[in-house]
Motif scaffolding. Structure first.
Motif, PDB file in Angstrom:
ATOM      1  N   ASP A 110       0.855  -1.169  -0.023  1.00 21.03           N
ATOM      2  CA  ASP A 110       0.161   0.130  -0.075  1.00 21.03           C
ATOM      3  C   ASP A 110       0.855   1.085   0.021  1.00 21.03           C
ATOM      4  O   ASP A 110       1.885   1.156   0.088  1.00 21.03           O
ATOM      5  N   GLU A 111       0.281   2.583  -0.067  1.00 17.37           N
ATOM      6  CA  GLU A 111       0.805   3.602  -0.113  1.00 17.37           C
ATOM      7  C   GLU A 111       1.822   4.057   1.182  1.00 17.37           C
ATOM      8  O   GLU A 111       2.731   4.828   0.865  1.00 17.37           O
ATOM      9  N   SER A 112       1.318   3.569   2.279  1.00 15.55           N
ATOM     10  CA  SER A 112       2.351   3.845   3.333  1.00 15.55           C
ATOM     11  C   SER A 112       3.548   3.246   3.294  1.00 15.55           C
ATOM     12  O   SER A 112       4.665   3.589   3.885  1.00 15.55           O
ATOM     13  N   GLU A 113       3.673   1.905   2.821  1.00 14.53           N
ATOM     14  CA  GLU A 113       4.890   1.198   2.772  1.00 14.53           C
ATOM     15  C   GLU A 113       5.801   1.608   1.274  1.00 14.53           C
ATOM     16  O   GLU A 113       7.106   1.305   1.302  1.00 14.53           O
ATOM     17  N   LEU A 114       4.872   1.776   0.371  1.00 17.84           N
ATOM     18  CA  LEU A 114       5.531   2.192  -0.970  1.00 17.84           C
ATOM     19  C   LEU A 114       5.015   3.191  -1.811  1.00 17.84           C
ATOM     20  O   LEU A 114       3.990   2.890  -2.418  1.00 17.84           O
ATOM     21  N   PRO A 115       5.163   4.479  -1.376  1.00 18.08           N
ATOM     22  CA  PRO A 115       4.614   5.648  -1.638  1.00 18.08           C
ATOM     23  C   PRO A 115       4.880   6.030  -3.286  1.00 18.08           C
ATOM     24  O   PRO A 115       4.146   6.809  -3.887  1.00 18.08           O
ATOM     25  N   TYR A 116       5.851   5.452  -3.492  1.00 18.77           N
ATOM     26  CA  TYR A 116       6.418   5.705  -4.973  1.00 18.77           C
ATOM     27  C   TYR A 116       5.768   4.893  -5.941  1.00 18.77           C
ATOM     28  O   TYR A 116       6.263   3.527  -6.110  1.00 18.77           O
ATOM     29  N   ARG A 117       4.612   5.076  -6.344  1.00 19.14           N
ATOM     30  CA  ARG A 117       3.870   3.925  -7.078  1.00 19.14           C
ATOM     31  C   ARG A 117       4.280   3.622  -8.530  1.00 19.14           C
ATOM     32  O   ARG A 117       4.001   2.325  -8.702  1.00 19.14           O
ATOM     33  N   LYS A 118       4.686   4.375  -9.204  1.00 26.66           N
ATOM     34  CA  LYS A 118       4.837   3.996 -10.921  1.00 26.66           C
ATOM     35  C   LYS A 118       6.178   3.462 -11.068  1.00 26.66           C
ATOM     36  O   LYS A 118       7.053   3.835 -11.268  1.00 26.66           O
ATOM     37  N   ILE A 119       6.094   2.064 -10.884  1.00 27.96           N
ATOM     38  CA  ILE A 119       7.039   1.061 -11.153  1.00 27.96           C
ATOM     39  C   ILE A 119       7.261   0.634 -12.682  1.00 27.96           C
ATOM     40  O   ILE A 119       6.543   0.084 -13.254  1.00 27.96           O
ATOM     41  N   ARG A 120       8.552   1.402 -13.123  1.00 25.79           N
ATOM     42  CA  ARG A 120       8.726   1.341 -14.635  1.00 25.79           C
ATOM     43  C   ARG A 120       9.597   0.179 -14.943  1.00 25.79           C
ATOM     44  O   ARG A 120       9.764  -0.166 -16.078  1.00 25.79           O
ATOM     45  N   ALA A 121      10.587  -0.146 -14.309  1.00 28.44           N
ATOM     46  CA  ALA A 121      11.481  -1.063 -14.564  1.00 28.44           C
ATOM     47  C   ALA A 121      11.902  -2.054 -13.336  1.00 28.44           C
ATOM     48  O   ALA A 121      11.724  -1.650 -12.146  1.00 28.44           O
ATOM     49  N   LEU A 122      12.301  -3.521 -13.726  1.00 33.31           N
ATOM     50  CA  LEU A 122      12.420  -4.319 -12.754  1.00 33.31           C
ATOM     51  C   LEU A 122      13.951  -4.924 -13.048  1.00 33.31           C
ATOM     52  O   LEU A 122      13.979  -5.444 -14.308  1.00 33.31           O
ATOM     53  N   HIS A 123      14.483  -5.266 -12.112  1.00 33.59           N
ATOM     54  CA  HIS A 123      16.006  -6.036 -12.341  1.00 33.59           C
ATOM     55  C   HIS A 123      16.192  -6.753 -10.909  1.00 33.59           C
ATOM     56  O   HIS A 123      16.177  -6.016  -9.912  1.00 33.59           O
ATOM     57  N   LYS A 124      16.616  -7.854 -11.007  1.00 34.94           N
ATOM     58  CA  LYS A 124      17.215  -8.576  -9.658  1.00 34.94           C
ATOM     59  C   LYS A 124      18.840  -8.761  -9.656  1.00 34.94           C
ATOM     60  O   LYS A 124      19.034  -9.347 -10.691  1.00 34.94           O
ATOM     61  N   SER A 125      19.323  -8.315  -8.870  1.00 29.58           N
ATOM     62  CA  SER A 125      20.836  -8.199  -8.716  1.00 29.58           C
ATOM     63  C   SER A 125      21.433  -9.570  -8.548  1.00 29.58           C
ATOM     64  O   SER A 125      21.127 -10.443  -7.665  1.00 29.58           O
ATOM     65  N   ALA A 126      22.198  -9.902  -9.447  1.00 32.23           N
ATOM     66  CA  ALA A 126      22.917 -11.157  -9.628  1.00 32.23           C
ATOM     67  C   ALA A 126      23.797 -11.457  -8.605  1.00 32.23           C
ATOM     68  O   ALA A 126      24.102 -12.542  -7.936  1.00 32.23           O
ATOM     69  N   GLU A 127      24.424 -10.183  -8.034  1.00 28.65           N
ATOM     70  CA  GLU A 127      25.240 -10.291  -6.998  1.00 28.65           C
ATOM     71  C   GLU A 127      24.574 -10.261  -5.448  1.00 28.65           C
ATOM     72  O   GLU A 127      25.172 -10.920  -4.743  1.00 28.65           O
ATOM     73  N   THR A 128      23.846  -9.341  -5.217  1.00 27.83           N
ATOM     74  CA  THR A 128      23.209  -9.179  -3.785  1.00 27.83           C
ATOM     75  C   THR A 128      21.830  -9.943  -3.893  1.00 27.83           C
ATOM     76  O   THR A 128      21.305 -10.245  -2.658  1.00 27.83           O
ATOM     77  N   GLY A 129      20.979 -10.410  -5.046  1.00 25.91           N
ATOM     78  CA  GLY A 129      19.716 -11.108  -4.979  1.00 25.91           C
ATOM     79  C   GLY A 129      18.732 -10.137  -4.655  1.00 25.91           C
ATOM     80  O   GLY A 129      17.443 -10.323  -4.611  1.00 25.91           O
ATOM     81  N   ASN A 130      18.873  -8.639  -4.522  1.00 29.59           N
ATOM     82  CA  ASN A 130      18.086  -7.836  -4.036  1.00 29.59           C
ATOM     83  C   ASN A 130      17.512  -7.225  -5.445  1.00 29.59           C
ATOM     84  O   ASN A 130      17.864  -7.274  -6.634  1.00 29.59           O
ATOM     85  N   TRP A 131      16.140  -6.740  -5.491  1.00 25.74           N
ATOM     86  CA  TRP A 131      15.375  -6.217  -6.390  1.00 25.74           C
ATOM     87  C   TRP A 131      15.587  -4.843  -6.555  1.00 25.74           C
ATOM     88  O   TRP A 131      15.568  -4.057  -5.642  1.00 25.74           O
ATOM     89  N   TRP A 132      15.864  -4.392  -7.893  1.00 23.39           N
ATOM     90  CA  TRP A 132      15.904  -2.804  -8.269  1.00 23.39           C
ATOM     91  C   TRP A 132      14.573  -2.545  -8.804  1.00 23.39           C
ATOM     92  O   TRP A 132      14.201  -3.112  -9.840  1.00 23.39           O
ATOM     93  N   LEU A 133      14.281  -1.315  -8.571  1.00 19.39           N
ATOM     94  CA  LEU A 133      12.890  -0.886  -9.304  1.00 19.39           C
ATOM     95  C   LEU A 133      13.018   0.502  -9.809  1.00 19.39           C
ATOM     96  O   LEU A 133      13.202   1.331  -8.978  1.00 19.39           O
ATOM     97  N   GLY A 134      13.002   0.640 -11.236  1.00 21.70           N
ATOM     98  CA  GLY A 134      12.796   2.006 -11.789  1.00 21.70           C
ATOM     99  C   GLY A 134      11.598   2.375 -11.638  1.00 21.70           C
ATOM    100  O   GLY A 134      10.436   1.941 -12.078  1.00 21.70           O
ATOM    101  N   THR A 135      11.362   3.772 -11.524  1.00 14.39           N
ATOM    102  CA  THR A 135       9.985   4.557 -11.377  1.00 14.39           C
ATOM    103  C   THR A 135       9.978   5.675 -12.297  1.00 14.39           C
ATOM    104  O   THR A 135      11.056   6.295 -12.806  1.00 14.39           O
ATOM    105  N   LEU A 136       8.928   6.010 -12.591  1.00 14.08           N
ATOM    106  CA  LEU A 136       8.534   7.198 -13.531  1.00 14.08           C
ATOM    107  C   LEU A 136       8.482   8.593 -12.446  1.00 14.08           C
ATOM    108  O   LEU A 136       7.437   8.833 -11.958  1.00 14.08           O
ATOM    109  N   GLY A 137       9.755   9.349 -12.609  1.00 15.58           N
ATOM    110  CA  GLY A 137       9.763  10.556 -11.737  1.00 15.58           C
ATOM    111  C   GLY A 137      10.238  10.435 -10.299  1.00 15.58           C
ATOM    112  O   GLY A 137      10.156  11.545  -9.669  1.00 15.58           O
TER     113      GLY A 137
END
Length: 954
Positions: free
Chosen positions: A406-433
């Motif tokens: 929800d907005e309280s935990e993820l207020p930056y809503r427009k998720i434009r790109a997704l990538h999982k790091s091969a090194e750390t296993g974390n997800w990277w999320l690109g947003t619009l703006g």
């Protein structure tokens, strides 16, 4: 950096399922494109590359762009066309419902000997190995036209299976085979034999015949496909996979197979696999009832249908999906593949869909728990989950449920790109703006422009082997190493700061798709490739690489095939190839980042019009160069006929040459190279089908043009036409000659006018001088002579008397000489007649005492020059004096004639004197001298008298 709290929400999920087929790259042409009628009975491609289409209302010639229609008013015997054939002279034979026409260079006519065929439909035409013709008819059997133009008919009574014959073929042994309504008939050594159901045919009603390269004869019947071997048949029906038993047409494929047109669609029979692949309107055919099939020189198959016009099939390397095939929305934004091999498709407004291996779609949307139906991106998790970036947040699909934030935990809503790091296993999320986010499974971390990110709109994320993250933003490229950003922009070599996609190629190099082209990053430098290098479009939405190393770039104009290795070789290579809707794409406008290569090496492209699947292993390069033709020429807006010796008037300077390179695979992508010889220009390149020239100076020209297909193959021959631009009339040779003639005439007139005027003045002066000499000097001398005579009558001394006599004699002598001078000067005495009169006077005064007769002959009206007249007269006097003094002649013949500038004077006597004075005296020397003055020859002849002959050639 900002920390966000973890969220976990579990939603219940419902599934919706639908199964649809895919759309294949069929291209349809019918009445709305220019075809005269949608019922197509026969197809033929001639040696010039044109496709001829016989319909139930008119004959059509197609060059890939434009249809040319022919009807009865153009010379056809009937508008219903049933059969087409091109002979060895490149003439087109047209079978109609009312006889046979011949088309030769747009001239349509018929042969009188074929008049018996006009009472019925001609269904097939064949030219045998002896260049003799066979005509299959619907009810009149077979007609045979031999080399002597003798027409013979064969019917059922002669051994033919039936009088209704659909097709004729000839095998390698010269045996003729006929498909009749009552079986298969062969003609061998003058004998007919018919095979029927009793011999193994499934049905006696045959539709078409085809021979393969190895000599196998295939028969299309109303009950299936058959092959004859010896006297035995092997047949295939719907039970073997054939789409429909009623076969209308057979075409032999170059890749070891048969294309079959039936009443329920098309089938391809693979010889090696002995199996059928079927196609119908569900796959993109215009109509299921197929009358005729035809392979073209580029390896494409054409289908002539009953009511759907013609369909061109380019192959099954492209497969497309839209709403009609099961997609929830046609705007496809992302594609991914899960661990089970199923493909997931993100749409903007329709949620996500799973396409399983059976071709069925399962759609999940907001009603199933998805956070928003407007999805930007997808990424599969190794554990089997699916990350979904939407306009309104992130959803994670696992165990058939969505986990949303929800907005309280993820207020930056427009998720434009997704990538999982091969090194750390974390997800990277690109947003619009709102920058880029990291998600470690529990919390989110945000990076923005305040942290030195190039721009807060992040369109794509890629990771390199050194652990660096590369971010495509609207402000350039950002590289994140640890917690430090390094930014790259136009100043560093990017073609545009608006970066839409990133690709890591097979060698580990990075490629960037931007609004201004693509760029390769290697060894710390960018190599930019733009429209200036041949890229068909500057807006590049994505870039993908297939297993062969070929790059695929999504643009506003379609998908570009980019061969980087060819790009690095020579300028003559063809590294770019554009694929559009006409070649199988579902739409030309791609969507940013919407490309994917699955584990099978298949490429997926998302567009604003649907999803396209592309199999690179099935790609065929078009090695058939276009046939090039100059279609027409217009001068000052009016079309003129093309002929060998073409001349264009001087006032028609605006010329337009229209031409066409025939390539049906991608006719709109044919490029041209042209030049106008003798104009000073070199080869020019264009994609237009016409070239305009204005203000051509007079001279001889040759227009030449070549064509290149979409795979870079140039036509081996050039189409050319020579013509002459005529000079304006004032530059024409005849006008120049006329002007020169007029100028010469004017100059001559002026010269002649002043010459005549001068001559008149001279003549007047001569008359005046002669008159003055005669009146003044002559009178004075005469008076002196008279005075001397008067004084002599007086008594004077003897010495004075003698002087007076001398004075008188000398005065008279001078008067006589002066008289000759006055006569010579006087312009009124310039004719030959005047000269002869003077000569006669002199002869009378000199020869009368000697009793010598004379005779004059000559043309009396010619005018003489003064010097000529004077010298001729003096020569004449000398000759007469010699005759009087030295000759004992009694006759003199005198001839004086003129011929332009030439003349002849002959004085001949009949005397016999041989005194040396006549040969060597002073008189002869004087005559020689005077002859030289007038540029004449003088001779003295002693044969039978003495002749003085003076002459000058004209």
């Amino acid at each position: 950096m900002k920390k966000l709290f973890p969220i976990f929400v579990v939603l219940c999920i419902g599934l919706s399922y639908s199964a649809y087929s895919q759309v294949l790259p069929f291209r349809t042409y019918s009445i709305e494109k220019g075809l005269s009628e949608s019922v197509v009975n026969d197809l033929l491609q001639d040696n010039e590359g044109y496709l001829w289409i016989g319909t139930s209302y008119g004959l059509n010639r197609f060059d890939g762009i434009r249809f040319q229609n022919y009807y009865t008013e153009d010379g056809l015997l009937d508008n219903k066309i049933s059969a087409l054939h091109q002979d060895h002279k490149d003439q087109l034979w047209v079978g109609t419902s009312n006889g046979v026409n011949i088309v030769n260079k747009d001239s349509i006519y018929t042969l009188p000997v074929l008049k018996p065929l006009t009472s019925g439909a001609v269904l097939s035409i064949h030219q045998d190995q002896f260049n003799e013709y066979w005509f299959a008819t619907d009810g009149q059997g077979i007609w045979h036209l031999d080399r002597n133009q003798h027409l013979t008919q064969y019917r059922e009574v002669n051994g033919l299976g039936d009088d209704r014959v659909r097709d004729i073929v000839e095998d390698q042994q010269g045996i003729l085979w006929f498909a009749t309504r009552a079986g298969l008939t062969k003609l061998e050594d003058g004998n007919f034999r018919t095979f029927t159901t009793q011999h193994g045919l499934p049905d006696n009603r045959l539709r078409d015949l085809a021979l393969t390269e190895n000599g196998q004869l295939w028969i299309g019947t109303r009950a299936g496909l058959c092959r004859i071997s010896g006297d035995r048949f092997r047949c295939y029906t719907e039970e073997d996979g054939l789409i429909n038993n009623r076969i209308q047409s057979i075409s032999v494929a170059p890749d070891k197979g048969l294309w079959l047109g039936t009443e329920e669609g098309a089938s391809f029979f693979d010889f090696d696999k002995a199996e059928f692949s079927n196609y119908s309107v569900d796959e993109g055919l215009a109509n299921n009832f197929i009358h005729t099939t035809k392979y073209d020189r580029e390896g494409n198959i054409w289908f002539g249908t009953l009511g759907g016009g013609i369909s061109l099939f380019l192959g099954d390397h492209f497969q497309s999906y839209t709403i009609e095939e099961g997609l929830p929305n046609n705007v496809v934004t992302s594609i991914s593949q899960d661990q089970s091999g199923d493909h997931w498709i993100a749409t903007y407004g329709g949620g996500v869909s799973r396409l399983d291996i059976t071709g069925g779609f399962t759609t999940l949307n907001s009603t199933d728990g998805l956070v928003d139906d407007k999805v930007y991106t997808l990424a599969s998790n190794e554990g089997g989950g699916l990350f979904v970036g939407t306009r309104w947040g992130l959803s994670i699909y696992e165990n058939e449920r969505f986990l949303n934030f929800d907005e309280s935990e993820l207020p930056y809503r427009k998720i434009r790109a997704l990538h999982k790091s091969a090194e750390t296993g974390n997800w990277w999320l690109g947003t619009l703006g709102e920058g880029v986010l990291t998600y470690n499974g529990n919390s989110f971390t945000q990076w923005t422009e305040e942290d030195s990110l190039a721009n807060n709109t992040v369109m794509a994320i890629e990771e390199t082997s050194d652990g660096s993250l590369w971010l495509a933003t609207y402000g350039g490229v950002s590289r994140l190493q640890g917690e430090t950003f390094t930014n790259y922009s136009i100043q560093d070599g990017l073609p545009n700061n608006g970066v839409l996609d990133i690709l890591k190629d097979q060698e580990g190099n990075l490629w960037f798709a931007t609004f201004g082209g693509i760029a390769k990053f290697q060894n710390g430098r960018f190599e930019t490739i733009t429209t200036a290098d041949g890229l068909p479009d500057e807006v590049c939405y994505f870039i993908e690489q297939d297993d062969r190393g070929i790059y695929w770039i999504g643009t506003n104009k379609g998908v570009v095939r980019f061969d980087y290795q060819a790009f690095q070789t020579t300028e003559e290579s063809h590294p770019f190839k554009l694929f559009t809707q006409t070649q199988g794409l579902v739409a030309n406008e791609m969507y940013a980042g919407a490309s994917y290569k699955d584990r099978q090496g298949t490429l997926w492209f998302g567009s604003v019009g649907g999803l396209t699947r592309f199999d690179p292993s099935k790609e065929k390069l078009n090695s058939a160069a276009p046939k090039i033709h100059i279609e027409n020429i217009s001068v000052a807006g009016d079309q003129i006929s093309i002929k060998p010796k073409l001349e264009v008037d001087s006032d028609n300077h605006n010329m337009v040459f229209s031409f066409v390179g025939i390539s049906f695979t991608a006719p709109e992508q044919v490029n041209y190279r042209y030049r106008l010889r003798n104009s000073g220009e070199g080869w020019q390149t264009t994609s237009q089908r016409q070239v305009r020239y204005s203000a051509l100076i007079p001279g001889d020209y040759t227009f030449e043009v070549m064509a290149q297909n979409n795979d870079g193959q140039w036509s081996s021959e050039r189409a050319q036409i020579s013509f002459t631009v005529l000079a304006p009339f004032w530059q024409q040779w005849w006008f120049i000659a006329l002007v020169l003639f007029a100028l010469v005439g004017i100059i001559f007139f002026i010269y002649h006018y002043y010459r005549v005027r001068k001559m008149v003045d001279i003549e007047r002066m001569r008359v005046r001088i002669a008159s003055d000499l005669h009146d003044d000097v002559g009178s004075a001398l005469t008076e002196i002579a008279l005075q001397s005579d008067f004084l002599q009558t007086m008594e004077v001394a003897d010495t004075l008397q003698e002087s007076l006599e001398q004075i008188g004699a000398q005065s008279r002598k001078i008067v006589s000489s002066l008289d000759d001078i006055v006569w010579s000067i006087d312009a009124r005495n310039d004719t030959v007649g005047d000269l002869t009169d003077r000569m006669q006077d002199y002869v009378n005064s000199v020869l009368s005492e000697k009793e010598i007769q004379y005779h004059f002959e000559g043309n009396m009206q010619e005018k003489l020059e003064v010097s000529l007249k004077e010298n001729l007269y003096l020569i004449f006097k000398e000759a007469i004096n010699n005759i009087a003094k030295h000759s004992n002649a009694d006759r003199v013949d005198i001839t004086l004639s003129t011929n332009g500038a030439g003349f002849l004077l002959s004085v001949k006597d009949n005397g016999t004197s041989t005194h040396n004075e006549r040969k060597t005296g002073q008189g002869l020397r004087n005559m020689n001298m005077r002859a030289k003055r007038i540029d004449a020859d003088i001779t003295f002849n002693h044969n039978q008298g003495f002749e003085v002959r003076v002459s000058r050639a004209a």
